[in-house]
Design an enzyme around this catalytic site. Structure first.
Site, PDB file in Angstrom:
ATOM      1  N   HIS A 122      -0.851 -61.472  27.344  1.00 56.46           N
ATOM      2  CA  HIS A 122      -0.410 -61.074  25.994  1.00 56.46           C
ATOM      3  C   HIS A 122      -0.732 -59.577  25.841  1.00 56.46           C
ATOM      4  O   HIS A 122      -1.698 -59.081  26.444  1.00 56.46           O
ATOM      5  CB  HIS A 122      -1.214 -61.905  24.989  1.00 56.46           C
ATOM      6  CG  HIS A 122      -0.784 -61.781  23.570  1.00 56.46           C
ATOM      7  ND1 HIS A 122      -1.114 -60.705  22.780  1.00 56.46           N
ATOM      8  CD2 HIS A 122      -0.055 -62.613  22.777  1.00 56.46           C
ATOM      9  CE1 HIS A 122      -0.616 -60.892  21.565  1.00 56.46           C
ATOM     10  NE2 HIS A 122       0.030 -62.040  21.538  1.00 56.46           N
ATOM     11  N   ASP A 199      -9.275 -64.503  27.767  1.00 53.89           N
ATOM     12  CA  ASP A 199      -8.554 -64.582  26.502  1.00 53.89           C
ATOM     13  C   ASP A 199      -8.257 -66.063  26.265  1.00 53.89           C
ATOM     14  O   ASP A 199      -7.361 -66.637  26.877  1.00 53.89           O
ATOM     15  CB  ASP A 199      -7.273 -63.744  26.612  1.00 53.89           C
ATOM     16  CG  ASP A 199      -6.345 -63.953  25.428  1.00 53.89           C
ATOM     17  OD1 ASP A 199      -6.684 -64.748  24.527  1.00 53.89           O
ATOM     18  OD2 ASP A 199      -5.266 -63.328  25.417  1.00 53.89           O
ATOM     19  N   GLN A 202      -5.054 -69.389  23.395  1.00 55.76           N
ATOM     20  CA  GLN A 202      -4.220 -70.593  23.475  1.00 55.76           C
ATOM     21  C   GLN A 202      -4.981 -71.766  24.086  1.00 55.76           C
ATOM     22  O   GLN A 202      -4.465 -72.890  24.114  1.00 55.76           O
ATOM     23  CB  GLN A 202      -2.957 -70.317  24.310  1.00 55.76           C
ATOM     24  CG  GLN A 202      -2.045 -69.271  23.725  1.00 55.76           C
ATOM     25  CD  GLN A 202      -1.367 -69.715  22.437  1.00 55.76           C
ATOM     26  OE1 GLN A 202      -1.381 -70.900  22.075  1.00 55.76           O
ATOM     27  NE2 GLN A 202      -0.794 -68.772  21.722  1.00 55.76           N
ATOM     28  N   LYS A 225      -5.081 -70.057  15.286  1.00 53.58           N
ATOM     29  CA  LYS A 225      -4.386 -70.926  16.249  1.00 53.58           C
ATOM     30  C   LYS A 225      -5.149 -72.245  16.421  1.00 53.58           C
ATOM     31  O   LYS A 225      -4.675 -73.169  17.065  1.00 53.58           O
ATOM     32  CB  LYS A 225      -4.241 -70.211  17.585  1.00 53.58           C
ATOM     33  CG  LYS A 225      -3.332 -68.975  17.491  1.00 53.58           C
ATOM     34  CD  LYS A 225      -3.129 -68.328  18.815  1.00 53.58           C
ATOM     35  CE  LYS A 225      -2.670 -66.894  18.684  1.00 53.58           C
ATOM     36  NZ  LYS A 225      -1.223 -66.756  18.488  1.00 53.58           N
ATOM     37  N   CYS A 367       5.085 -61.131  22.601  1.00 54.14           N
ATOM     38  CA  CYS A 367       4.029 -60.128  22.878  1.00 54.14           C
ATOM     39  C   CYS A 367       3.636 -60.163  24.355  1.00 54.14           C
ATOM     40  O   CYS A 367       2.441 -60.042  24.681  1.00 54.14           O
ATOM     41  CB  CYS A 367       2.805 -60.329  21.990  1.00 54.14           C
ATOM     42  SG  CYS A 367       3.152 -60.148  20.247  1.00 54.14           S
TER      43      CYS A 367
HETATM   44  C1  LIG Z   1      -2.808 -65.572  24.692  1.00 51.31           C
HETATM   45  C2  LIG Z   1      -2.967 -64.796  23.435  1.00 51.31           C
HETATM   46  N1  LIG Z   1      -3.850 -63.786  23.408  1.00 51.31           N
HETATM   47  C3  LIG Z   1      -4.049 -63.058  22.298  1.00 51.31           C
HETATM   48  C4  LIG Z   1      -3.346 -63.303  21.150  1.00 51.31           C
HETATM   49  C5  LIG Z   1      -3.608 -62.461  19.943  1.00 51.31           C
HETATM   50  O1  LIG Z   1      -4.140 -63.233  18.923  1.00 51.31           O
HETATM   51  P1  LIG Z   1      -4.314 -62.636  17.449  1.00 51.31           P
HETATM   52  O2  LIG Z   1      -2.982 -62.059  17.080  1.00 51.31           O
HETATM   53  O3  LIG Z   1      -4.687 -63.817  16.638  1.00 51.31           O
HETATM   54  O4  LIG Z   1      -5.385 -61.617  17.523  1.00 51.31           O
HETATM   55  C6  LIG Z   1      -2.405 -64.331  21.126  1.00 51.31           C
HETATM   56  C7  LIG Z   1      -1.592 -64.576  19.921  1.00 51.31           C
HETATM   57  O5  LIG Z   1      -0.415 -64.874  20.014  1.00 51.31           O
HETATM   58  C8  LIG Z   1      -2.215 -65.104  22.299  1.00 51.31           C
HETATM   59  O6  LIG Z   1      -1.354 -66.119  22.324  1.00 51.31           O
END
Ligand SMILES: Cc1ncc(COP(=O)(O)O)c(C=O)c1O
Length: 409
Positions: A122, A199, A202, A225, A367
Site C-alpha cells: 500500500h 503493515d 488488513q 478496518k 493505493c
Molecule cells: C494494507 C494497508 N496498509 C495501510 C493502509 C492505510 O490505512 P489507513 O488509511 O487507515 O492509515 C491500508 C488502508 O487501506 C491498507 O489496506
C-alpha cells in the site's frame, strides 16, 4: 477447533451492524468496516455521558476517562499479544508507519543503508520510506511477487544483505489478499541484522495475530478496518526499540519537563502522543477489540475463507474475468472483466433496481499503483469481506456482474 465453534451466527451478527441495514450489499470492508452497535454506543457514551480530558484533570470524571483510555491501550496491546507500554495510539496505520520512518528511521538509518519493501505494498508502506530516502539517502529495494501474487520470500532471501536495516512488508495484501509468512520474513530480516515492520492493516480484522510469537519489531494497524472508529490506529513496537526512539512530534503530554533552554521527554509510549489524544476513538477502538474477540478471529478467518472460495469459484467460472491473487487469499478478491472498466462495474453495481439491491465494491488502484503496474491494469474491482458478509452478498455481486456484462453487450 470443531466446525461448530467456527460457524458464525450471521443473523445475530448482521443485526449488530446498523450500517448494513437499508437493503444493500457491502463488499468494501477492506476499505473500512461497518461498526457494531457496541462500538457506536461506546463512542457515544465517551463523547457524552462520560466525556472529559485525560492525563490532566484532577476531577473524578477525568481520572475515570484516563483509566478508560489506558485500559483501551491495554486491550489493544493484549489483542495482538503485546504489552501495554508497547502500544502508541496513532491516527491509523499510515501515521504509525510514518512515525517509524521519521523517528526510528531518522535516528538509526544513514546514507547507503537499505530498506526492503515489496511490489504489493500500500502507498502507506512505500511513500514514508521514500520521504526518508530523500532525507537521509537510504536505498529502497523491492521484493518481487510469486506468480500467484505472494511476496516471494525466496527472492527476499537473495536480495537481503547486511546493508539492509529494515524490511517492511504487508501481512495481508489489500488488493490480492495474499497472506505473508511473517515468521519466515522475520527470520530472513533478522538473519541479516535488519529490523522488520509489518503493515497489519488488513490482517488484524481477518487473522489471529500475536506479535510476540511472530517475533516482529514493529506492527502497524488501523481501528476502522477492525470495526472501530476512524481517526485512530496503533503502532506496536518492541519495548526496547520504542524506549530508544526519539519523539517525532512535539507538544503537550509528550514531555517530562520544559524550559526555554531544554526539554526532556516523557517515557514511551506517551513520548509519541503529543497533544490531546483521540480519547473517544480509543474507547471505541477497545470496544471493537471486545466485539471481535467475542466472535473470535479463527472463526472470522474460517468464515471469510469460505466466502473467498465461493466468490473466486464463481468468478473463475466466467471466461471473461481475470481473478488476481492466490486461491487462499484472506477476505479480499480483486478481478477485472474483459471490456468493462472497474469504475463502470462499480457504478452499475451501486444502482439498485426493482429486482436487485445495490452492491458496494471498491474500484481503482487501491493505493497500490506499483502493484497495478505489475498486474498490467490501471485498476481492479475489489470485493472485500467482513465478519458479517454472507452468501447473499456474493449472489448479488455475481448477478450484478452478469447485468453489467449484458449492458456492455
Ligand atoms: C494494507 C494497508 N496498509 C495501510 C493502509 C492505510 O490505512 P489507513 O488509511 O487507515 O492509515 C491500508 C488502508 O487501506 C491498507 O489496506
Amino acid at each position: 477447533m470443531s466446525v461448530e465453534t467456527l460457524t458464525l451466527d450471521l443473523a445475530k451478527i448482521r443485526a449488530d451492524f446498523p450500517g448494513l441495514a437499508g437493503g444493500w450489499h457491502y463488499l468494501d470492508s477492506g476499505a473500512t468496516a461497518q461498526k457494531p452497535q457496541s462500538v457506536i454506543d461506546a463512542t457515544v457514551n465517551a463523547m457524552g455521558r462520560d466525556y472529559a480530558t485525560v492525563h490532566r484533570g484532577v476531577y473524578a470524571r477525568s481520572a475515570n476517562m484516563t483509566l478508560a483510555y489506558e485500559e483501551a491501550r491495554r486491550k489493544v496491546a493484549a489483542f495482538i499479544g503485546g504489552l501495554e507500554g508497547e502500544i502508541v495510539f496513532t491516527r491509523g496505520a499510515t501515521e504509525a508507519i510514518n512515525l517509524v520512518a521519521q523517528s526510528w528511521g531518522g535516528a538509526n538509518l544513514k546514507a547507503g543503508d537499505r530498506i526492503l519493501i515489496s511490489t504489493l505494498e500500500h502507498h502507506s508502506n512505500i511513500v514514508p520510506w521514500q520521504l526518508l530516502r530523500d532525507r537521509v539517502g537510504v536505498e529502497i529495494d523491492v521484493c518481487p511477487l510469486t506468480a500467484d501474487g505472494r511476496i516471494d520470500l525466496y527472492a527476499a532471501q537473495r536480495i537481503l544483505t547486511p546493508a539492509h536495516k529494515l524490511v517492511a512488508l504487508a501481512h495481508v495484501s489489500n488488493v490480492l489478499g495474499s497472506v505473508l509468512d511473517v515468521e519466515r520474513a522475520v527470520a530472513l530480516a533478522h538473519g541479516v541484522g535488519a529490523k522488520i515492520l509489518i503493515d497489519g492493516c488488513q490482517a488484524v480484522p481477518r487473522l489471529p495475530v500475536d506479535v510476540a510469537a511472530l517475533g516482529v519489531d514493529f506492527y502497524a494497524f488501523s481501528a476502522h478496518k477492525l470495526y472501530g472508529p476512524t481517526g485512530i490506529g496503533a503502532l506496536w513496537a518492541r519495548a526496547e526499540i520504542l524506549d530508544a526512539m526519539p519523539p517525532w512530534q512535539g507538544g503537550g503530554s509528550m514531555i517530562d519537563r520544559v524550559t526555554f533552554e531544554k526539554t526532556t521527554w516523557a517515557p514511551a509510549p506517551t513520548r509519541f502522543e503529543a497533544g490531546t489524544p483521540a480519547i473517544i476513538e480509543a474507547i471505541g477502538f477497545a470496544a471493537a477489540v471486545d466485539y471481535v474477540q467475542s466472535i473470535g478471529l479463527s472463526a472470522i478467518h474460517a468464515h471469510e475463507a469460505g466466502l473467498v472460495k465461493t466468490l473466486r469459484g464463481a468468478l473463475q467460472a466466467m471466461n471473461d474475468v481475470t481473478v488476481f491473487g492466490p486461491e487462499d487469499s484472506a477476505g479480499i478478491v480483486s478481478f477485472v472483466i474483459d471490456g468493462v472498466h472497474p469504475h463502470d462495474l462499480g457504478t452499475i453495481l451501486d444502482e439498485a433496481g426493482p429486482k436487485h439491491q445495490s452492491v458496494a465494491i471498491r474500484a481503482g488502484h487501491h493505493c497500490a499503483q506499483p502493484l497495478m503496474d505489475h498486474l498490467g491494469v490501471p485498476a481492479t474491482a475489489r470485493a472485500s469481506f467482513g465478519l458479517y458478509s454472507d452468501e447473499s452478498d456474493i449472489a448479488a455481486l455475481i448477478a450484478g456482474i452478469e447485468r453489467t456484462k449484458r449492458i456492455f453487450g
